[in-house]
Design an enzyme around this catalytic site. Structure first.
Site, PDB file in Angstrom:
ATOM      1  N   CYS A  57     -14.022  -4.236  72.034  1.00  0.00           N
ATOM      2  CA  CYS A  57     -13.324  -3.404  72.846  1.00  0.00           C
ATOM      3  C   CYS A  57     -13.133  -1.830  72.370  1.00  0.00           C
ATOM      4  CB  CYS A  57     -11.835  -4.078  72.711  1.00  0.00           C
ATOM      5  SG  CYS A  57     -10.696  -3.421  73.970  1.00  0.00           S
TER       6      CYS A  57
ATOM      7  N   HIS B 150     -13.611  -9.210  75.458  1.00  0.00           N
ATOM      8  CA  HIS B 150     -12.962 -10.055  74.435  1.00  0.00           C
ATOM      9  C   HIS B 150     -13.680 -11.590  74.503  1.00  0.00           C
ATOM     10  CE1 HIS B 150      -9.819  -7.552  73.075  1.00  0.00           C
ATOM     11  NE2 HIS B 150      -9.791  -6.959  74.407  1.00  0.00           N
TER      12      HIS B 150
ATOM     13  N   GLU C 202     -13.407 -13.561  71.875  1.00  0.00           N
ATOM     14  CA  GLU C 202     -12.610 -14.400  71.321  1.00  0.00           C
ATOM     15  C   GLU C 202     -11.260 -14.975  71.902  1.00  0.00           C
ATOM     16  OE1 GLU C 202     -10.121 -10.972  71.429  1.00  0.00           O
ATOM     17  OE2 GLU C 202     -12.189 -11.111  71.376  1.00  0.00           O
TER      18      GLU C 202
END
Length: 360
Positions: free
Chosen positions: A247, A332, A334
């Site tokens: 990001c 993202h 994660e």
């Protein structure tokens, strides 16, 4: 008794709603985010610092607040806007209501507004500033246009080094904290990484002295180009140690390489953003939260190779710097609440630290 409140946009549009959470007035950049769930992660994602966050899904709060699902210790949003809030959540893990959480964090909430209409305005005219107030007469639209988020990364970064050991230690990783989500640490720990979370202004020479196996550049808020000192330190890390950016980290790495970034009309925020792998042609559904993007044409000029693009608008979603042992993604991998389609990207970082030349 419900208290009236108004959302005043910088273009002069005014929407009447009802208060919940904390009292008061606030200004911020109004953005929208999609997804039926994941509101706990949204509320505690430091990347939303300085922003008034509006959920497009009409009912929010139905499973309450669960501290184990939080991405940071508190909420960084300026205010929170929903169509309808749930006051009686139903979930065996629920610890408190959305309303109670906002009060605990001093966050102003607004419910009962036409979130669909506001979203349409932002999609057509772009992200804009807004003020939440009890009296719309005191909203100065000209002053609103001048609002800007300041010291974003500094305001959300850790103030000291934090260590997170893995139960199966294989690698040592520094995570530069520009507003890092906690699940980045969890994903690294799962893969045998001892993680040292370090403040945003940590010097490159101090990191390299540690002899770490890799460096991660975290997500975070604000305009990436504002972080000139951070960019200079990242330049010193390039080529010295494997680097993985997510990001804001993706954008900062591109700027350190000599690339460019640009502000998007209304950004990509939500848990249903499609990204296409240019090598395989496969499309993944990803979680995203960003208002800026790396300029596609600037990537190749600095020796990078675009690895992923957004399937909706073609913007850059990932870059590989093959000769520098560095890569980054805009989305993202994660994401705690999902989707989990791209978790394998952490394995690419692990392979890179282990000396594999065919990481993919």
């Amino acid at each position: 008794m419900n208290k009236e409140v108004y959302i005043c946009l910088e273009n002069g549009d005014v929407f009447k709603g009802w208060r919940f959470g904390a009292d008061g007035e606030v200004e911020g950049e109004l953005v929208f985010t999609t997804g039926m769930g994941g509101y706990i992660e949204t509320l505690t994602d430091p990347s939303y610092y300085g922003q008034i966050v509006m959920q497009t899904f009409p009912l929010i709060g139905n499973y309450g607040i669960i501290s184990a699902d939080m991405e940071s210790k508190k909420s960084y949003v300026s205010a929170y806007v929903v169509r309808e809030k749930c006051d009686e959540p139903s979930n065996f893990r629920c610890e408190e209501t959305l309303d109670a959480f906002l009060k605990d964090n001093g966050i102003i909430g607004v419910w009962g507004v036409d979130t669909r209409e506001i979203t349409k305005i932002i999609r057509e005219k772009g992200v804009m500033n807004a003020k939440i107030t009890s009296d719309a007469k005191f909203a100065d639209t000209e002053a609103l246009k001048g609002y800007a988020i300041k010291d974003a990364v500094k305001s959300v970064s850790a103030s000291s080094i934090q260590l997170y050991p893995s139960e199966e230690h294989k690698y040592n990783v520094v995570l530069l904290d520009f507003g890092a989500k906690q699940n980045i640490v969890r994903e690294l720990n799962k893969r045998g990484c001892n993680v040292a979370v370090m403040p945003y202004d940590t010097k490159a020479e101090d990191i390299l002295k540690l002899g770490v196996d890799g460096v991660m550049l975290s997500n975070g808020p604000g305009d990436p180009a504002d972080n000139t000192e951070i960019i200079e330190e990242i330049k010193k890390l390039i080529g010295e140690v494997p680097i993985f950016g997510i990001c804001l980290g993706h954008q900062l790495l591109a700027l350190a390489m000599g690339g460019e970034t640009t502000k998007l009309k209304y950004g990509h925020r939500g848990v249903n953003q499609p990204v296409k792998n240019l090598e395989t042609g496969r499309t993944y559904i990803s979680s995203q939260n960003h208002g800026y993007a790396v300029v596609n044409d600037s990537v190749e000029a600095v020796g990078g190779r675009i690895s992923y693009i957004n399937a909706n608008d073609g913007t850059c979603e990932g870059v590989d710097y093959d000769d520098k042992k560095a890569f980054s993604v805009q989305f993202h991998p994660e994401a705690c609440s999902g989707p989990h389609d791209t978790r394998f990207i952490f394995d690419k970082f692990i392979n890179m630290m282990g000396g594999s030349d065919d990481a993919s």
